[in-house]
Scaffold this motif. Structure first.
Motif, PDB file in Angstrom:
ATOM      1  N   GLU A  66       0.840  -1.188   0.000  1.00 16.46           N
ATOM      2  CA  GLU A  66       0.000   0.000   0.000  1.00 16.46           C
ATOM      3  C   GLU A  66       0.880   1.244   0.000  1.00 16.46           C
ATOM      4  OE1 GLU A  66      -3.790   1.680   2.511  1.00 16.46           O
ATOM      5  OE2 GLU A  66      -2.418   0.294   3.491  1.00 16.46           O
ATOM      6  N   GLY A  67       0.650   2.137  -0.963  1.00 13.72           N
ATOM      7  CA  GLY A  67       1.405   3.381  -1.004  1.00 13.72           C
ATOM      8  C   GLY A  67       1.536   3.932  -2.404  1.00 13.72           C
ATOM      9  N   VAL A  68       2.362   4.958  -2.521  1.00 14.27           N
ATOM     10  CA  VAL A  68       2.480   5.690  -3.779  1.00 14.27           C
ATOM     11  C   VAL A  68       3.079   4.862  -4.908  1.00 14.27           C
ATOM     12  CG1 VAL A  68       2.564   7.956  -2.687  1.00 14.27           C
ATOM     13  CG2 VAL A  68       4.681   6.704  -3.053  1.00 14.27           C
ATOM     14  N   ASP A  69       3.956   3.952  -4.595  1.00 16.97           N
ATOM     15  CA  ASP A  69       4.596   3.126  -5.631  1.00 16.97           C
ATOM     16  C   ASP A  69       4.231   1.646  -5.461  1.00 16.97           C
ATOM     17  OD1 ASP A  69       6.027   2.758  -3.306  1.00 16.97           O
ATOM     18  OD2 ASP A  69       7.992   3.176  -4.178  1.00 16.97           O
ATOM     19  N   GLU A  70       3.003   1.386  -5.018  1.00 23.96           N
ATOM     20  CA  GLU A  70       2.589   0.025  -4.690  1.00 23.96           C
ATOM     21  C   GLU A  70       2.651  -0.938  -5.872  1.00 23.96           C
ATOM     22  OE1 GLU A  70      -2.264   0.504  -4.897  1.00 23.96           O
ATOM     23  OE2 GLU A  70      -1.288   0.794  -2.978  1.00 23.96           O
ATOM     24  N   GLN A  71       2.254  -0.487  -7.047  1.00 28.12           N
ATOM     25  CA  GLN A  71       2.257  -1.377  -8.216  1.00 28.12           C
ATOM     26  C   GLN A  71       3.682  -1.793  -8.569  1.00 28.12           C
ATOM     27  OE1 GLN A  71      -0.597  -2.569  -9.694  1.00 28.12           O
ATOM     28  NE2 GLN A  71       0.792  -3.931 -10.769  1.00 28.12           N
ATOM     29  N   GLU A  72       4.571  -0.833  -8.591  1.00 30.08           N
ATOM     30  CA  GLU A  72       5.982  -1.085  -8.902  1.00 30.08           C
ATOM     31  C   GLU A  72       6.606  -2.011  -7.851  1.00 30.08           C
ATOM     32  OE1 GLU A  72       9.941   1.677  -9.371  1.00 30.08           O
ATOM     33  OE2 GLU A  72       7.995   2.608  -9.673  1.00 30.08           O
ATOM     34  N   ALA A  73       6.317  -1.749  -6.582  1.00 28.40           N
ATOM     35  CA  ALA A  73       6.858  -2.570  -5.494  1.00 28.40           C
ATOM     36  C   ALA A  73       6.334  -4.000  -5.577  1.00 28.40           C
ATOM     37  CB  ALA A  73       6.497  -1.948  -4.147  1.00 28.40           C
ATOM     38  N   ALA A  74       5.038  -4.161  -5.793  1.00 27.58           N
ATOM     39  CA  ALA A  74       4.443  -5.503  -5.874  1.00 27.58           C
ATOM     40  C   ALA A  74       5.049  -6.291  -7.022  1.00 27.58           C
ATOM     41  CB  ALA A  74       2.929  -5.398  -6.024  1.00 27.58           C
ATOM     42  N   GLU A  75       5.216  -5.651  -8.170  1.00 26.48           N
ATOM     43  CA  GLU A  75       5.799  -6.334  -9.328  1.00 26.48           C
ATOM     44  C   GLU A  75       7.221  -6.789  -9.048  1.00 26.48           C
ATOM     45  OE1 GLU A  75       5.335  -3.666 -12.639  1.00 26.48           O
ATOM     46  OE2 GLU A  75       3.153  -3.893 -12.643  1.00 26.48           O
ATOM     47  N   ALA A  76       8.023  -5.940  -8.401  1.00 23.68           N
ATOM     48  CA  ALA A  76       9.410  -6.288  -8.098  1.00 23.68           C
ATOM     49  C   ALA A  76       9.484  -7.450  -7.102  1.00 23.68           C
ATOM     50  CB  ALA A  76      10.140  -5.074  -7.528  1.00 23.68           C
ATOM     51  N   ILE A  77       8.626  -7.427  -6.117  1.00 27.53           N
ATOM     52  CA  ILE A  77       8.625  -8.487  -5.102  1.00 27.53           C
ATOM     53  C   ILE A  77       8.174  -9.807  -5.709  1.00 27.53           C
ATOM     54  CG2 ILE A  77       7.573  -9.243  -2.941  1.00 27.53           C
ATOM     55  CD1 ILE A  77       7.367  -6.112  -2.353  1.00 27.53           C
ATOM     56  N   LEU A  78       7.113  -9.761  -6.502  1.00 27.38           N
ATOM     57  CA  LEU A  78       6.617 -10.981  -7.137  1.00 27.38           C
ATOM     58  C   LEU A  78       7.647 -11.554  -8.112  1.00 27.38           C
ATOM     59  CD1 LEU A  78       2.923  -9.907  -7.690  1.00 27.38           C
ATOM     60  CD2 LEU A  78       3.763 -11.616  -6.061  1.00 27.38           C
ATOM     61  N   ALA A  79       8.347 -10.686  -8.838  1.00 24.80           N
ATOM     62  CA  ALA A  79       9.387 -11.140  -9.776  1.00 24.80           C
ATOM     63  C   ALA A  79      10.528 -11.819  -9.001  1.00 24.80           C
ATOM     64  CB  ALA A  79       9.911  -9.970 -10.583  1.00 24.80           C
ATOM     65  N   MET A  80      10.899 -11.269  -7.846  1.00 25.50           N
ATOM     66  CA  MET A  80      11.981 -11.840  -7.059  1.00 25.50           C
ATOM     67  C   MET A  80      11.601 -13.223  -6.534  1.00 25.50           C
ATOM     68  SD  MET A  80      13.316 -11.182  -3.290  1.00 25.50           S
ATOM     69  CE  MET A  80      11.829 -11.995  -2.869  1.00 25.50           C
ATOM     70  N   MET A  81      10.337 -13.436  -6.253  1.00 21.98           N
ATOM     71  CA  MET A  81       9.889 -14.694  -5.657  1.00 21.98           C
ATOM     72  C   MET A  81       9.669 -15.806  -6.672  1.00 21.98           C
ATOM     73  SD  MET A  81       7.539 -13.540  -2.553  1.00 21.98           S
ATOM     74  CE  MET A  81       8.183 -12.491  -1.271  1.00 21.98           C
ATOM     75  N   GLN A  82       9.801 -15.523  -7.950  1.00 27.15           N
ATOM     76  CA  GLN A  82       9.623 -16.567  -8.953  1.00 27.15           C
ATOM     77  C   GLN A  82      10.902 -17.310  -9.224  1.00 27.15           C
ATOM     78  OE1 GLN A  82       7.772 -14.869 -12.368  1.00 27.15           O
ATOM     79  NE2 GLN A  82       5.845 -14.582 -11.303  1.00 27.15           N
TER      80      GLN A  82
END
Length: 82
Positions: A66-82
């Protein structure tokens, strides 16, 4: 707010090295990044918080961003976990 189910790399119990990688990625973003497991929510920017979850089984893990860059953060985290 973004809520997505996740698993850590390899589907194995959370290790210190994986927790450190998660903290390293999440700290790059201003958004609040949390992980929910068994009705507990911890700050994903805290290695101690992540390790306190005692993840033996990864069923039911939820990423909350949740926050101003939430989409970017979620994408980076999900990419790292794959």
């Amino acid at each position: 707010m973004i809520r997505k189910p996740i698993t850590f790399p390899g589907g194995k119990p959370l290790t210190r090295s994986v927790a450190a990688q998660v903290v390293q990625v999440t700290c790059k973003y201003q958004s609040r990044v949390m992980i929910e497991y068994n009705q507990r929510i911890v700050n994903a920017k805290s290695m101690l918080g992540l390790l306190s979850l005692g993840l033996e089984d990864q069923q039911g893990l939820i990423l909350i961003v949740e926050g101003v860059d939430e989409q970017e953060a979620a994408e980076a985290i999900l990419a790292m976990m794959q």
